[in-house]
Design a protein around this motif. Structure first.
Motif, PDB file in Angstrom:
ATOM      1  N   MET A  25      34.366  37.889  41.516  1.00  0.00           N
ATOM      2  CA  MET A  25      35.683  38.492  41.472  1.00  0.00           C
ATOM      3  C   MET A  25      36.520  37.960  42.630  1.00  0.00           C
ATOM      4  N   ARG A  26      37.774  37.678  42.358  1.00  0.00           N
ATOM      5  CA  ARG A  26      38.684  37.175  43.380  1.00  0.00           C
ATOM      6  C   ARG A  26      39.022  38.280  44.383  1.00  0.00           C
ATOM      7  N   LYS A  27      39.311  37.862  45.605  1.00  0.00           N
ATOM      8  CA  LYS A  27      39.645  38.786  46.677  1.00  0.00           C
ATOM      9  C   LYS A  27      41.168  38.867  46.812  1.00  0.00           C
ATOM     10  N   LEU A  28      41.690  40.097  47.010  1.00  0.00           N
ATOM     11  CA  LEU A  28      43.110  40.292  47.294  1.00  0.00           C
ATOM     12  C   LEU A  28      43.282  40.547  48.776  1.00  0.00           C
TER      13      LEU A  28
ATOM     14  N   VAL B 287      47.490  48.897  38.670  1.00  0.00           N
ATOM     15  CA  VAL B 287      46.035  48.774  38.765  1.00  0.00           C
ATOM     16  C   VAL B 287      45.506  47.828  37.694  1.00  0.00           C
ATOM     17  N   GLU B 288      45.978  47.984  36.459  1.00  0.00           N
ATOM     18  CA  GLU B 288      45.537  47.100  35.378  1.00  0.00           C
ATOM     19  C   GLU B 288      45.909  45.652  35.656  1.00  0.00           C
ATOM     20  N   GLU B 289      47.148  45.426  36.082  1.00  0.00           N
ATOM     21  CA  GLU B 289      47.630  44.060  36.339  1.00  0.00           C
ATOM     22  C   GLU B 289      46.827  43.400  37.461  1.00  0.00           C
TER      23      GLU B 289
ATOM     24  N   ALA C 269      43.209  42.738  36.476  1.00  0.00           N
ATOM     25  CA  ALA C 269      43.151  41.604  35.545  1.00  0.00           C
ATOM     26  C   ALA C 269      43.248  40.289  36.317  1.00  0.00           C
ATOM     27  N   LEU C 270      44.153  40.214  37.281  1.00  0.00           N
ATOM     28  CA  LEU C 270      44.280  39.006  38.108  1.00  0.00           C
ATOM     29  C   LEU C 270      43.015  38.762  38.927  1.00  0.00           C
ATOM     30  N   LYS C 271      42.451  39.827  39.492  1.00  0.00           N
ATOM     31  CA  LYS C 271      41.250  39.682  40.309  1.00  0.00           C
ATOM     32  C   LYS C 271      40.051  39.236  39.481  1.00  0.00           C
TER      33      LYS C 271
END
Length: 185
Positions: free
Chosen positions: A1-4, A108-110, A113-115
């Motif tokens: 999973m990508r990190k924000l 939260v969904e957006e 989804a990006l992550k």
């Protein structure tokens, strides 16, 4: 999973702007050491998340910097201009900037989804409301709080509720800014 990641300028008393959005308290010009730090945290980033209000100044500013070969920040301008951007908005219906898309669904969904997409890290730059929402929804994985040597006494804050974080590191820079790096607790 990508990190924000979150990169934000903040005062020693926790504000990101004055009550009317004033940002004249920020320390500039930056010294080379802080510039190198910012390069290091943005190098593994392939998507920038922005709130609408900040995007309206951020995107045109960095496009102008990227187009000016004599500007000492031209490389940063190119990075911010060429990196895909997602602008979170409930009011804009169309995007006027290149390399930018709009996100208008549930935050939260957006973001989740990006992550979950393939790719490198994401980085958020905010306005107060956008960043506060990311924080309150526990969407930020890594905080880079650039603490400027200024206190406002009152203003816009991003921490609206109790938030437990884990300290990762502290680094000071020649210009007087100290960065505090935290992760989710």
């Amino acid at each position: 999973m990508r990190k924000l990641k979150l990169q934000v300028q903040i005062t020693i008393d926790g504000y990101i702007a004055g009550l009317n959005g004033e940002m004249d308290w920020m320390t500039f010009p930056w010294t080379d050491d802080i510039g190198e730090y910012v390069k290091s945290i943005t190098a593994p980033v392939d998507t920038i998340l922005l709130g609408r209000k900040l995007a309206q100044g951020f995107i045109p500013h960095w496009a102008g910097v990227a187009a000016d070969a004599s500007n000492p920040e031209v490389e940063a301008g190119k990075k911010f201009t060429n990196t895909p951007k997602v602008v979170f908005t409930k009011t804009l219906k169309a995007v006027e900037w290149p390399n930018t898309e709009l996100a208008g669904r549930d935050l939260v969904e957006e973001v989740n989804a990006l992550k979950s997409m393939e790719g490198e890290d994401l980085i958020a730059y905010g306005g107060g409301e956008f960043v506060s929402n990311l924080i309150s929804e526990s969407l930020i994985d890594e905080y880079h709080l650039f603490v400027n040597p200024a206190a406002l006494g009152t203003g816009m804050k991003i921490f609206e509720q109790r938030t437990q974080l884990k300290h990762v590191k502290t680094q000071s820079f020649d210009c007087g800014i100290v960065v505090l790096v935290y992760e989710k607790a």
